[in-house]
Scaffold this active site. Structure first.
Site, PDB file in Angstrom:
ATOM      1  N   GLY A 134     130.909  59.476  81.083  1.00 49.23           N
ATOM      2  CA  GLY A 134     131.124  58.460  80.049  1.00 49.23           C
ATOM      3  C   GLY A 134     130.399  57.165  80.360  1.00 49.23           C
ATOM      4  O   GLY A 134     129.790  56.539  79.481  1.00 49.23           O
ATOM      5  N   CYS A 135     130.444  56.756  81.615  1.00 48.72           N
ATOM      6  CA  CYS A 135     129.797  55.496  82.005  1.00 48.72           C
ATOM      7  C   CYS A 135     128.280  55.608  81.913  1.00 48.72           C
ATOM      8  O   CYS A 135     127.608  54.638  81.569  1.00 48.72           O
ATOM      9  CB  CYS A 135     130.241  55.096  83.412  1.00 48.72           C
ATOM     10  SG  CYS A 135     132.020  54.757  83.497  1.00 48.72           S
ATOM     11  N   THR A 136     127.751  56.781  82.206  1.00 49.67           N
ATOM     12  CA  THR A 136     126.313  57.004  82.090  1.00 49.67           C
ATOM     13  C   THR A 136     125.885  56.960  80.628  1.00 49.67           C
ATOM     14  O   THR A 136     124.893  56.307  80.279  1.00 49.67           O
ATOM     15  CB  THR A 136     125.921  58.338  82.752  1.00 49.67           C
ATOM     16  OG1 THR A 136     126.287  58.281  84.133  1.00 49.67           O
ATOM     17  CG2 THR A 136     124.432  58.593  82.629  1.00 49.67           C
TER      18      THR A 136
END
Length: 157
Positions: free
Chosen positions: A47-49
């Site tokens: 998700g952060c990527t």
């Protein structure tokens, strides 16, 4: 009902944090400029990527809006640097290991997974105007939707 102590119209909290690629980011250096603080749980997770790469792709458009973007996570700087290098992230990623800034924005929250409770970063973003006041807040933002929300709000500044 939101758990964040910050509301639209409030003065943004002051900060100074160590960031990726040997930088320091601070509210003082951003005086008179609009900026986005986006809080993310952990570098180099799916998700952060997705969120970070979406922002990187949107940097030219956000730059035309004179918007500075700063990602904030509890990760140590070496982990953040590795994440930034792996995905070519040009905007600063700040390290908030003691979650002082996250606490002031209400993004360090109790979470639960598989019946276990723990504290962690809630994926949230705060758009700050050139006057230093909060202009927009997105809590529990979905990574894939983040950039479109930011671009629309920043264009209205």
């Amino acid at each position: 009902m939101s758990n964040t102590p910050i509301k639209v119209g409030d003065q943004a909290p002051d900060f100074s944090l160590e960031a990726s690629r040997g930088r320091t980011v601070s509210s003082a250096a951003l005086t008179g400029k609009p900026y986005l603080l986006y809080f993310y749980p952990k570098a180099d997770t799916p998700g952060c990527t997705t969120q970070a790469c979406g922002i990187q792709e949107a940097l030219p458009a956000l730059g035309k809006l004179h918007l500075t973007v700063i990602g904030v996570s509890p990760d140590p700087v070496p982990m953040i640097d590795k994440f930034a290098d792996k995905y070519g992230l040009e905007f600063p990623l700040a390290s908030d290991p003691e979650h002082m800034l996250a606490d002031s924005y209400g993004t360090w929250v109790e979470k639960s997974m598989y019946g276990r409770t723990y504290f962690g970063m809630e994926r949230s973003s705060f758009l700050v105007g050139a006057d230093g006041r909060i202009k927009a807040i997105w809590l529990k933002v979905k990574p894939a939707e983040h950039v479109a929300l930011v671009e629309k709000a920043a264009a209205e500044l």
